[in-house]
Design an enzyme around this catalytic site. Structure first.
Site, PDB file in Angstrom:
ATOM      1  N   ALA A  19      -5.575  42.275   7.094  1.00  0.00           N
ATOM      2  CA  ALA A  19      -5.091  40.903   6.933  1.00  0.00           C
ATOM      3  C   ALA A  19      -4.274  40.747   5.661  1.00  0.00           C
ATOM      4  O   ALA A  19      -4.423  41.511   4.702  1.00  0.00           O
ATOM      5  CB  ALA A  19      -6.270  39.930   6.909  1.00  0.00           C
ATOM      6  N   TRP A  23      -4.476  42.373   1.655  1.00  0.00           N
ATOM      7  CA  TRP A  23      -3.363  43.045   0.969  1.00  0.00           C
ATOM      8  C   TRP A  23      -3.012  42.353  -0.346  1.00  0.00           C
ATOM      9  O   TRP A  23      -2.822  43.002  -1.369  1.00  0.00           O
ATOM     10  CB  TRP A  23      -2.151  43.060   1.900  1.00  0.00           C
ATOM     11  CG  TRP A  23      -0.916  43.675   1.309  1.00  0.00           C
ATOM     12  CD1 TRP A  23       0.085  43.038   0.628  1.00  0.00           C
ATOM     13  CD2 TRP A  23      -0.555  45.064   1.335  1.00  0.00           C
ATOM     14  NE1 TRP A  23       1.059  43.930   0.244  1.00  0.00           N
ATOM     15  CE2 TRP A  23       0.686  45.180   0.662  1.00  0.00           C
ATOM     16  CE3 TRP A  23      -1.143  46.204   1.866  1.00  0.00           C
ATOM     17  CZ2 TRP A  23       1.336  46.401   0.510  1.00  0.00           C
ATOM     18  CZ3 TRP A  23      -0.482  47.419   1.720  1.00  0.00           C
ATOM     19  CH2 TRP A  23       0.732  47.515   1.048  1.00  0.00           C
ATOM     20  N   ARG A  44      -6.972  48.395  14.304  1.00  0.00           N
ATOM     21  CA  ARG A  44      -6.709  48.911  15.644  1.00  0.00           C
ATOM     22  C   ARG A  44      -5.347  49.587  15.718  1.00  0.00           C
ATOM     23  O   ARG A  44      -5.061  50.313  16.658  1.00  0.00           O
ATOM     24  CB  ARG A  44      -6.822  47.777  16.661  1.00  0.00           C
ATOM     25  CG  ARG A  44      -8.278  47.332  16.844  1.00  0.00           C
ATOM     26  CD  ARG A  44      -8.411  46.093  17.682  1.00  0.00           C
ATOM     27  NE  ARG A  44      -9.824  45.768  17.893  1.00  0.00           N
ATOM     28  CZ  ARG A  44     -10.263  44.605  18.343  1.00  0.00           C
ATOM     29  NH1 ARG A  44      -9.401  43.644  18.625  1.00  0.00           N
ATOM     30  NH2 ARG A  44     -11.555  44.390  18.508  1.00  0.00           N
ATOM     31  N   TYR A  64     -12.663  49.843  14.383  1.00  0.00           N
ATOM     32  CA  TYR A  64     -13.719  49.251  13.555  1.00  0.00           C
ATOM     33  C   TYR A  64     -15.054  49.978  13.694  1.00  0.00           C
ATOM     34  O   TYR A  64     -15.757  50.230  12.710  1.00  0.00           O
ATOM     35  CB  TYR A  64     -13.888  47.774  13.911  1.00  0.00           C
ATOM     36  CG  TYR A  64     -12.604  46.985  13.900  1.00  0.00           C
ATOM     37  CD1 TYR A  64     -11.611  47.227  12.949  1.00  0.00           C
ATOM     38  CD2 TYR A  64     -12.367  45.991  14.856  1.00  0.00           C
ATOM     39  CE1 TYR A  64     -10.426  46.516  12.951  1.00  0.00           C
ATOM     40  CE2 TYR A  64     -11.188  45.271  14.865  1.00  0.00           C
ATOM     41  CZ  TYR A  64     -10.218  45.537  13.916  1.00  0.00           C
ATOM     42  OH  TYR A  64      -9.054  44.824  13.922  1.00  0.00           O
ATOM     43  N   LYS A 103     -13.984  33.899   4.412  1.00  0.00           N
ATOM     44  CA  LYS A 103     -14.386  32.565   4.845  1.00  0.00           C
ATOM     45  C   LYS A 103     -13.483  32.127   6.000  1.00  0.00           C
ATOM     46  O   LYS A 103     -12.319  32.530   6.062  1.00  0.00           O
ATOM     47  CB  LYS A 103     -14.359  31.583   3.671  1.00  0.00           C
ATOM     48  CG  LYS A 103     -12.953  31.337   3.084  1.00  0.00           C
ATOM     49  CD  LYS A 103     -12.299  30.140   3.764  1.00  0.00           C
ATOM     50  CE  LYS A 103     -10.835  30.138   3.591  1.00  0.00           C
ATOM     51  NZ  LYS A 103     -10.014  30.278   4.760  1.00  0.00           N
ATOM     52  N   ASP A 183      -9.674  26.970   8.411  1.00  0.00           N
ATOM     53  CA  ASP A 183      -8.855  27.711   7.454  1.00  0.00           C
ATOM     54  C   ASP A 183      -8.723  26.998   6.119  1.00  0.00           C
ATOM     55  O   ASP A 183      -8.759  27.634   5.074  1.00  0.00           O
ATOM     56  CB  ASP A 183      -7.468  27.961   8.049  1.00  0.00           C
ATOM     57  CG  ASP A 183      -6.665  28.944   7.228  1.00  0.00           C
ATOM     58  OD1 ASP A 183      -7.126  30.093   7.062  1.00  0.00           O
ATOM     59  OD2 ASP A 183      -5.588  28.577   6.731  1.00  0.00           O
TER      60      ASP A 183
END
Length: 342
Positions: A19, A23, A44, A64, A103, A183
């Site tokens: 994600a 990074w 993946r 994973y 989160k 989010d």
């Protein structure tokens, strides 16, 4: 493992997911933390994992489950879409790995409670990566409240909003736990819990969600809550706005405002502005990297767990209560469909 090894052996982190937040924020923080090593990164898409390990070290892994099977991985940083958190955090805990999950820890309270039970049964560290909890500026604000600097607290208003995301962003995918409430909305909700006081329970009074008809996710919203002592809380959130990351506390004698409150960059020096009748002042605080603080605290908890110390997170109750409030907002909110002009 000797006592010295328990204290000094590096915490070896495996990363699930490639994600953007991993990074930009968390892998730099883990890389810089003393006594922490990035052992492996799983995606993946093996090319994505390789891009990460080229920069941060570790072994790229093309799946994973393959990463969870690695004996050289002691803990997992989970950076997958929200809708996959429960599945893979549960798998990691069952594999004997400590977990730091982005989160929200899961998309609902039942799943969050399930993970907490699983972690407690295995005496494993389970943390939600709510990084503002590790920034000391919010503790300074709470101390000012406790010391009576604002007088009796009447209102808390928190806002976390930002412009629209690229059309293919995972946060527009309802099946993966997308939406602005999960989010962005959890930030003002959680800070309100912290500042109003864990013992002063927040209850939902009303909420509105704006729904995008194409994706089916909420793209903005607002919630009104009240504490058991009568403090009124408003949480505003969304990704169809100009940027705002702030909160305000309004007391009987003064008002305190914080900008860039929830995700300040590491070099940012927070400014607490206090306004009262005929007087204003600004308290400038030291810059702190809340992501580095989070990484360090997670590693410290793992070292303590190696000795058999209890692993319950200090913020576990707050994490669960936030998830409960999210459930309540989704269940009771008035839904407004976004229109082209809206």
């Amino acid at each position: 493992m000797s006592d010295a090894d328990l204290a000094t052996n590096p915490v070896r982190i495996g990363v699930l997911g490639a994600a953007s937040v991993a990074w930009r924020r968390m892998l730099p923080a883990f890389s810089a933390a003393a006594g922490v090593e990035i052992a492996a990164v799983a995606s993946r898409d093996l090319a994505k994992a390789t891009r990460f390990t080229d920069r941060f070290g570790g072994v790229p892994v093309g799946g994973y489950a393959e990463l969870l099977a690695r004996p050289d991985v002691e803990a997992i940083y989970l950076a997958l879409p929200n809708g996959l958190h429960h599945e893979w955090a549960s798998a990691a805990l069952r594999a004997g790995k400590h977990v730091l999950g982005e989160k929200p820890l899961t998309i609902d309270a039942a799943a969050t409670a399930d993970l907490m039970r699983l972690a407690a049964q295995r005496n494993l560290v389970l943390r939600e990566n709510f990084t503002p909890a590790h920034h000391p500026m919010h503790g300074v604000v709470r101390d000012l409240l406790t010391d009576g600097r604002l007088g009796a607290l009447r209102h808390f208003t928190g806002s976390f909003c930002f412009p629209p995301l690229p059309s293919g962003d995972v946060r527009y995918q309802s099946d993966l736990g997308g939406g602005a409430l999960l989010d962005a909305g959890v930030y003002p909700l959680r800070l309100a819990q912290f500042l109003v006081g864990d013992e002063d329970r927040l209850e939902l009074s009303g909420a509105v969600l704006r729904i995008d008809p194409d994706s089916g996710v909420d793209v903005s919203g607002s919630a009104l809550l009240v504490s058991s002592s009568g403090v009124i809380v408003t949480a505003e959130f969304g990704f169809e706005h100009c940027y705002a990351s702030r909160y305000q506390l309004w007391g009987a004698e003064a008002r305190l405002a914080v900008e860039r409150a929830f995700t300040p960059p590491p070099e940012h020096r927070p400014v607490l502005r206090i306004d009262e009748q005929g007087h204003a002042e600004e308290l400038v605080l030291p810059a702190v990297d809340q992501y580095a603080c989070t990484a360090t605290a997670f590693a410290a908890a793992i070292r303590a767990a190696r000795t058999g110390a209890p692993t319950a997170a200090l913020d576990a109750a707050a994490t669960l209560r936030t998830a409960e409030l999210v459930d309540e907002i989704r269940a009771t909110a008035r839904r407004i469909q976004v229109t082209e002009s809206g």
